[in-house]
Design an enzyme around this catalytic site. Structure first.
Site, mmCIF file in Angstrom:
data_model
loop_
_atom_site.group_PDB
_atom_site.id
_atom_site.type_symbol
_atom_site.label_atom_id
_atom_site.label_comp_id
_atom_site.label_asym_id
_atom_site.label_seq_id
_atom_site.Cartn_x
_atom_site.Cartn_y
_atom_site.Cartn_z
ATOM 1 N N ARG A 54 26.905 21.123 33.512
ATOM 2 C CA ARG A 54 26.669 21.331 32.086
ATOM 3 C C ARG A 54 27.725 20.645 31.223
ATOM 4 O O ARG A 54 27.515 20.374 30.051
ATOM 5 C CB ARG A 54 26.605 22.836 31.769
ATOM 6 C CG ARG A 54 26.253 23.120 30.304
ATOM 7 C CD ARG A 54 25.867 24.574 30.098
ATOM 8 N NE ARG A 54 26.933 25.486 30.428
ATOM 9 C CZ ARG A 54 27.920 25.840 29.576
ATOM 10 N NH1 ARG A 54 27.975 25.329 28.367
ATOM 11 N NH2 ARG A 54 28.839 26.703 29.960
ATOM 12 N N TYR A 108 11.477 6.971 14.345
ATOM 13 C CA TYR A 108 10.552 7.659 15.247
ATOM 14 C C TYR A 108 10.132 9.001 14.650
ATOM 15 O O TYR A 108 10.944 9.717 14.036
ATOM 16 C CB TYR A 108 11.248 7.836 16.595
ATOM 17 C CG TYR A 108 10.597 8.789 17.557
ATOM 18 C CD1 TYR A 108 9.300 8.556 18.028
ATOM 19 C CD2 TYR A 108 11.279 9.907 18.007
ATOM 20 C CE1 TYR A 108 8.704 9.431 18.922
ATOM 21 C CE2 TYR A 108 10.697 10.785 18.907
ATOM 22 C CZ TYR A 108 9.409 10.542 19.346
ATOM 23 O OH TYR A 108 8.824 11.412 20.224
ATOM 24 N N ASP A 180 20.014 3.844 16.725
ATOM 25 C CA ASP A 180 19.155 4.093 17.882
ATOM 26 C C ASP A 180 18.641 2.734 18.347
ATOM 27 O O ASP A 180 17.866 2.073 17.653
ATOM 28 C CB ASP A 180 17.994 5.003 17.490
ATOM 29 C CG ASP A 180 17.097 5.361 18.676
ATOM 30 O OD1 ASP A 180 16.995 4.550 19.624
ATOM 31 O OD2 ASP A 180 16.470 6.435 18.654
ATOM 32 N N LYS A 205 13.403 5.467 28.610
ATOM 33 C CA LYS A 205 12.655 4.240 28.369
ATOM 34 C C LYS A 205 13.224 3.087 29.204
ATOM 35 O O LYS A 205 13.188 3.125 30.425
ATOM 36 C CB LYS A 205 12.672 3.927 26.870
ATOM 37 C CG LYS A 205 12.380 5.120 25.973
ATOM 38 C CD LYS A 205 11.080 5.822 26.277
ATOM 39 C CE LYS A 205 10.635 6.795 25.198
ATOM 40 N NZ LYS A 205 11.483 7.947 24.943
#
Length: 387
Positions: A54, A108, A180, A205
């Protein structure tokens, strides 16, 4: 004496395969082992060196993060559980209630909802700027502005932003520029070289490239990435070891895949531009694209993403998708398989037809993620689907 030569900096294709490796000692496995453990023995009497997935410091995460930093030429990188987790934690490390975020309106759909719904509910002010408007960025800056967020190339319209004037404003005003760069990947564009302070990728992606993991990446200075890590730890956006292993494996073919996807997309874009069934082809590699010169000046390749506007609108899009045999109708992008998606039924389904059209996404708009298949086969599939 012969003067010693400095070693030549390794090229991106080599870094994609070898960056981040610790050792070449005898017996070291060529393929990184998957360390599928949630717990690690801790040293008694100290918190130093505590390893916990984590926290983003398990073995598979550590290796892939070093490699990603090398590829984007950043001081540090952090892998998170998704691209949205990366975007959220990247911005939350910069913003507090009362702060102002200036974002491009070309982003997006999921990111748009994050900023305009979730961030505003946290007391963060958000302004959306139209990059086509004169002095759009400077006019919308406030004294509370702490960051500027843009996406380039833009999902799904494939517009390309010129980072030079935006980065200049950010530097003058002392605000962070967050980019981004998912559509480009480090093969085609490295925003840090163009004035960005922070880079975000959806690792699902191009970075992974095989449609088999979900992840995100944040890159920047080491102190900043540590701030992002603290947000990730508390908001629960850490990746699992297997996702990191899959991402590291995918990176090894990143340059090869993206180079092929660039070539395929260019051929398909030129072919589609000649078809009467296609009203518009959105691809920055075409001279007809409004941002072609910008893309040519700051990108190493034009990418594997393109968009088509079919002459017959929404009905033509539905008919086209149903007739495809090789290209699959699925969300996501950037992988070895070619995919087609219709934003009105996924990323922008929350908007009306008119709202989508104002964003440059009219009915009949299709996003095509070009894979590594033979370009002639892909073109043949598109041709028979257009009939």
């Amino acid at each position: 004496m012969t003067p010693s030569r400095r070693p030549r900096p390794q090229a991106l294709p080599t870094l994609a395969v070898h960056a981040g490796e610790d050792s070449h000692d005898s017996g070291t496995p060529v393929v990184t082992p998957l360390v599928q453990s949630a717990s690690y023995v801790q040293t008694v009497g100290t918190a130093e060196g505590l390893t916990y997935p984590r926290y983003g410091n398990a073995p598979n995460a550590e290796l892939v993060q070093r490699r990603l930093a090398a590829l984007d030429k950043a001081e540090a990188a952090l892998v998170l559980s998704s691209g949205m987790a990366a975007t959220a934690c990247a911005l939350l490390a910069l913003l507090r209630p009362g702060d102002h975020l200036l974002a491009c309106k070309w982003i997006y759909g999921g990111t748009m909802q994050l900023l305009t719904q979730e961030f505003t509910s946290l007391g963060i002010q958000v302004t959306l700027a139209d990059p086509l408007e004169t002095r759009a960025w400077r006019k919308r800056l406030r004294k509370e502005t702490r960051a500027i967020f843009v996406e380039s190339p833009v999902n799904p319209t494939c517009r390309v932003l010129d980072l030079r004037p935006i980065s200049q404003i950010a530097q003058e005003e002392g605000v962070a520029l967050v980019v981004d760069s998912t559509f480009a990947s480090p093969v085609n564009f490295r925003p840090l070289e163009h004035g960005a302070d922070v880079v975000v990728h959806s690792a699902t992606k191009y970075l992974n490239g095989h449609h088999d993991m979900v992840g995100g990446v944040v890159l920047g200075t080491a102190p900043y990435v540590e701030e992002v890590r603290q947000k990730m730890m508390l908001w629960g956006g850490s990746p699992d070891p297997f996702a990191c292993w899959l991402l590291e494996r995918g990176l090894k073919t990143l340059d090869v895949r993206v180079t092929r996807q660039n070539e395929n997309a260019m051929r398909i874009a030129h072919w589609c531009a000649e078809r009467k069934e296609v009203r518009t082809v959105h691809y920055p590699g075409l001279p007809s694209h409004p941002d072609h010169e910008i893309a040519r000046s700051q990108m190493s390749g034009f990418g594997g993403m393109l968009a088509l506007e079919l002459t017959g609108g929404g009905r033509a899009a539905d008919r086209f998708i149903r007739k495809l045999r090789l290209i699959r109708h699925a969300p996501s992008l950037g992988g070895v398989d070619s995919l087609v998606s219709e934003p009105r039924h996924n990323s922008h389904t929350h908007l009306t037809s008119d709202e989508r059209a104002r964003l440059g996404i009219p009915d009949g708009f299709l996003r095509l993620s070009v894979g590594i298949e033979d370009a002639d086969d892909l073109i043949a599939d598109i041709e028979q689907a257009l009939h």
